[in-house]
Design a protein around this motif. Structure first.
Motif, PDB file in Angstrom:
ATOM      1  N   GLY A  21      63.560   6.981  28.217  1.00  0.00           N
ATOM      2  CA  GLY A  21      62.795   7.300  26.972  1.00  0.00           C
ATOM      3  C   GLY A  21      63.211   7.719  25.730  1.00  0.00           C
ATOM      4  N   ASP A  22      62.167   7.364  24.628  1.00  0.00           N
ATOM      5  CA  ASP A  22      63.426   8.067  23.409  1.00  0.00           C
ATOM      6  C   ASP A  22      63.417   9.822  23.335  1.00  0.00           C
ATOM      7  OD1 ASP A  22      62.727   5.360  22.980  1.00  0.00           O
ATOM      8  OD2 ASP A  22      60.079   6.424  22.367  1.00  0.00           O
ATOM      9  N   SER A  24      65.644  10.849  25.134  1.00  0.00           N
ATOM     10  CA  SER A  24      65.945  11.671  26.718  1.00  0.00           C
ATOM     11  C   SER A  24      67.719  11.158  26.688  1.00  0.00           C
ATOM     12  CB  SER A  24      65.944  10.005  27.619  1.00  0.00           C
ATOM     13  OG  SER A  24      66.347   8.797  27.571  1.00  0.00           O
ATOM     14  N   GLY A  25      68.053  10.450  26.233  1.00  0.00           N
ATOM     15  CA  GLY A  25      70.004  10.923  25.962  1.00  0.00           C
ATOM     16  C   GLY A  25      70.542   9.949  26.008  1.00  0.00           C
ATOM     17  N   LYS A  26      69.599   9.155  26.131  1.00  0.00           N
ATOM     18  CA  LYS A  26      70.336   7.747  26.427  1.00  0.00           C
ATOM     19  C   LYS A  26      71.891   7.347  25.383  1.00  0.00           C
ATOM     20  CE  LYS A  26      67.361   4.975  25.466  1.00  0.00           C
ATOM     21  NZ  LYS A  26      66.134   6.180  25.434  1.00  0.00           N
ATOM     22  N   THR A  28      73.816   9.226  23.527  1.00  0.00           N
ATOM     23  CA  THR A  28      74.525  10.674  23.504  1.00  0.00           C
ATOM     24  C   THR A  28      75.583  10.559  25.274  1.00  0.00           C
ATOM     25  OG1 THR A  28      73.058  12.041  22.707  1.00  0.00           O
ATOM     26  CG2 THR A  28      75.134  12.850  23.840  1.00  0.00           C
ATOM     27  N   GLU A 163      58.327   4.105  18.675  1.00  0.00           N
ATOM     28  CA  GLU A 163      59.064   5.650  18.965  1.00  0.00           C
ATOM     29  C   GLU A 163      57.071   5.857  18.493  1.00  0.00           C
ATOM     30  OE1 GLU A 163      62.211   6.522  16.986  1.00  0.00           O
ATOM     31  OE2 GLU A 163      62.979   6.563  18.604  1.00  0.00           O
ATOM     32  N   ALA A 193      67.018  14.347  33.120  1.00  0.00           N
ATOM     33  CA  ALA A 193      67.935  14.706  31.643  1.00  0.00           C
ATOM     34  C   ALA A 193      67.677  15.733  31.106  1.00  0.00           C
ATOM     35  CB  ALA A 193      67.949  13.574  31.055  1.00  0.00           C
ATOM     36  N   GLY A 195      67.914  19.782  29.852  1.00  0.00           N
ATOM     37  CA  GLY A 195      68.923  20.597  30.243  1.00  0.00           C
ATOM     38  C   GLY A 195      70.222  20.524  29.196  1.00  0.00           C
ATOM     39  N   THR A 196      71.861  21.485  29.262  1.00  0.00           N
ATOM     40  CA  THR A 196      72.407  20.374  28.504  1.00  0.00           C
ATOM     41  C   THR A 196      73.613  18.817  28.196  1.00  0.00           C
ATOM     42  OG1 THR A 196      74.199  21.825  29.177  1.00  0.00           O
ATOM     43  CG2 THR A 196      72.900  23.456  28.160  1.00  0.00           C
ATOM     44  N   ILE A 197      73.795  18.789  27.033  1.00  0.00           N
ATOM     45  CA  ILE A 197      73.921  17.757  27.075  1.00  0.00           C
ATOM     46  C   ILE A 197      75.243  17.606  28.298  1.00  0.00           C
ATOM     47  CG2 ILE A 197      76.212  16.360  25.367  1.00  0.00           C
ATOM     48  CD1 ILE A 197      74.309  16.538  22.996  1.00  0.00           C
ATOM     49  N   VAL A 200      73.930  17.124  31.561  1.00  0.00           N
ATOM     50  CA  VAL A 200      73.721  15.867  32.043  1.00  0.00           C
ATOM     51  C   VAL A 200      74.599  14.804  32.921  1.00  0.00           C
ATOM     52  CG1 VAL A 200      71.936  13.816  31.129  1.00  0.00           C
ATOM     53  CG2 VAL A 200      71.056  16.315  30.446  1.00  0.00           C
TER      54      VAL A 200
HETATM   55  N1  LIG Z   1      71.082  17.475  26.939  1.00  0.00           N
HETATM   56  C1  LIG Z   1      70.339  17.454  25.396  1.00  0.00           C
HETATM   57  N2  LIG Z   1      69.954  18.833  25.295  1.00  0.00           N
HETATM   58  C2  LIG Z   1      69.589  18.777  23.320  1.00  0.00           C
HETATM   59  N3  LIG Z   1      69.775  17.333  22.940  1.00  0.00           N
HETATM   60  C3  LIG Z   1      70.347  16.682  23.235  1.00  0.00           C
HETATM   61  C4  LIG Z   1      70.467  16.476  24.294  1.00  0.00           C
HETATM   62  N4  LIG Z   1      70.802  14.689  24.538  1.00  0.00           N
HETATM   63  C5  LIG Z   1      70.935  14.413  23.462  1.00  0.00           C
HETATM   64  N5  LIG Z   1      70.009  15.403  22.530  1.00  0.00           N
HETATM   65  C6  LIG Z   1      69.553  15.047  21.058  1.00  0.00           C
HETATM   66  O1  LIG Z   1      68.811  14.577  21.195  1.00  0.00           O
HETATM   67  C7  LIG Z   1      68.208  13.659  20.159  1.00  0.00           C
HETATM   68  C8  LIG Z   1      68.298  12.273  20.832  1.00  0.00           C
HETATM   69  O2  LIG Z   1      69.332  11.555  21.593  1.00  0.00           O
HETATM   70  P1  LIG Z   1      69.996  10.586  21.693  1.00  0.00           P
HETATM   71  O3  LIG Z   1      69.996   9.623  20.728  1.00  0.00           O
HETATM   72  O4  LIG Z   1      71.171  10.184  23.307  1.00  0.00           O
HETATM   73  O5  LIG Z   1      68.680   9.767  23.055  1.00  0.00           O
HETATM   74  P2  LIG Z   1      68.030   8.303  22.976  1.00  0.00           P
HETATM   75  O6  LIG Z   1      67.539   8.494  24.810  1.00  0.00           O
HETATM   76  O7  LIG Z   1      69.315   7.780  22.880  1.00  0.00           O
HETATM   77  O8  LIG Z   1      66.953   7.651  21.798  1.00  0.00           O
HETATM   78  P3  LIG Z   1      66.309   6.995  21.274  1.00  0.00           P
HETATM   79  O9  LIG Z   1      65.604   6.284  22.860  1.00  0.00           O
HETATM   80  O10 LIG Z   1      65.358   7.167  20.848  1.00  0.00           O
HETATM   81  O11 LIG Z   1      67.647   6.130  20.765  1.00  0.00           O
HETATM   82  C9  LIG Z   1      69.678  13.233  19.300  1.00  0.00           C
HETATM   83  O12 LIG Z   1      70.071  14.075  18.064  1.00  0.00           O
HETATM   84  C10 LIG Z   1      70.527  14.441  20.467  1.00  0.00           C
HETATM   85  O13 LIG Z   1      72.059  14.744  19.874  1.00  0.00           O
END
Ligand SMILES: Nc1ncnc2c1ncn2[C@@H]1O[C@H](COP(=O)(O)OP(=O)(O)OP(=O)(O)O)[C@@H](O)[C@H]1O
Ligand SMILES: [Mg+2]
Length: 223
Positions: A21-22, A24-26, A28, A163, A193, A195-197, A200
């Protein structure tokens, strides 16, 4: 016509998709995994995304995300057009030359988001994507699964059109991802997903152990 890629016998590339999902950290995690795989495997790594992994795709992304409301079929066809061009012009050529390709979203996004409530059937959306890609599956799909409150807290305030959707839609999308992953454990890896970056990323690397292709051979070495 490009050859159809068949499970387990296609060499030499390696194709990874990130789903979830949006927030979720993909994005990153895809970047971090790309850095690590480049070092670990000694291969060329291409990190890309959908929609918008190509120049044409950027135009299609802009139309899907930031233009007027559109009919579900129009939207599905724009995503499919982006995916078809992405595979034909970027993903398949990279795989053919032996690269690792990591895409931030791929066909499962279309199917899971469809399940969240738009009008078309999941099956027909999947068939459209398979047609668009000549049936190219990822070698592994990493699902970043996180509860809605955690992912919402990570999302920026200025959300784009897709979103700005309600919580029940996001829950149905999450359920659809988990259903698809459970139905095909050979392709999917489900990662907690929260916890910290770094936490994960460590889970992702551990889960890929045993699934990665051989490192590239040094230049000039015979097979
Ligand atoms: N494990 C984490 N803990 C805290 N913050 C995080 C974590 N992973 C990512 N973030 C932060 O959360 C935000 C969203 O992360 P990211 O852009 O990687 O998600 P995404 O899944 O790609 O979202 P989207 O679907 O909207 O593109 C960013 O600002 C990122 O730095
Ligand atoms: Mg992202």
């Amino acid at each position: 016509m490009a050859a159809v890629r068949v499970w387990g016998v296609t060499e030499p590339g390696y194709f990874v998709s990130f789903e979830g999902g949006d927030g979720s950290g993909k994005t990153t995690q895809a970047r971090l995994l790309g850095d690590w795989l480049g070092q670990t495997l000694g291969r060329d790594v291409v990190v890309t995304r959908e929609p918008g992994g190509t120049f044409l795709g950027l135009e299609l992304r802009r139309l899907v995300l930031h233009s007027e409301d559109m009919d579900p079929r129009t939207e599905a066809l724009l995503y499919a057009a982006d995916r078809a061009h992405h595979v034909a012009s970027l993903i398949r050529p990279a795989l053919d030359r032996g690269a690792v390709v990591i895409t931030d979203r791929y066909l499962d996004s279309s199917v899971a988001y469809q399940a969240g409530g738009r009008e078309l059937g999941e099956d027909e959306v999947e068939r459209l994507s398979l047609w668009a890609t000549h049936g190219l599956p990822p070698d592994v799909t990493i699902l970043l699964d996180v509860d809605l409150a955690t992912s919402a807290a990570r999302m920026p305030a200025d959300l784009d059109r897709l979103e700005r959707v309600d919580e029940s839609f996001r829950q149905r999308t999450r359920d659809a991802y988990l259903r698809r992953a459970a139905a095909d454990p050979g392709r999917w890896v489900v990662i907690d997903a929260a916890g910290t970056i770094d936490d994960v990323q460590a889970r992702i690397r551990a889960a890929l152990t045993g699934r990665l292709p051989a490192p590239a051979r040094p230049e000039g070495e015979r097979p």
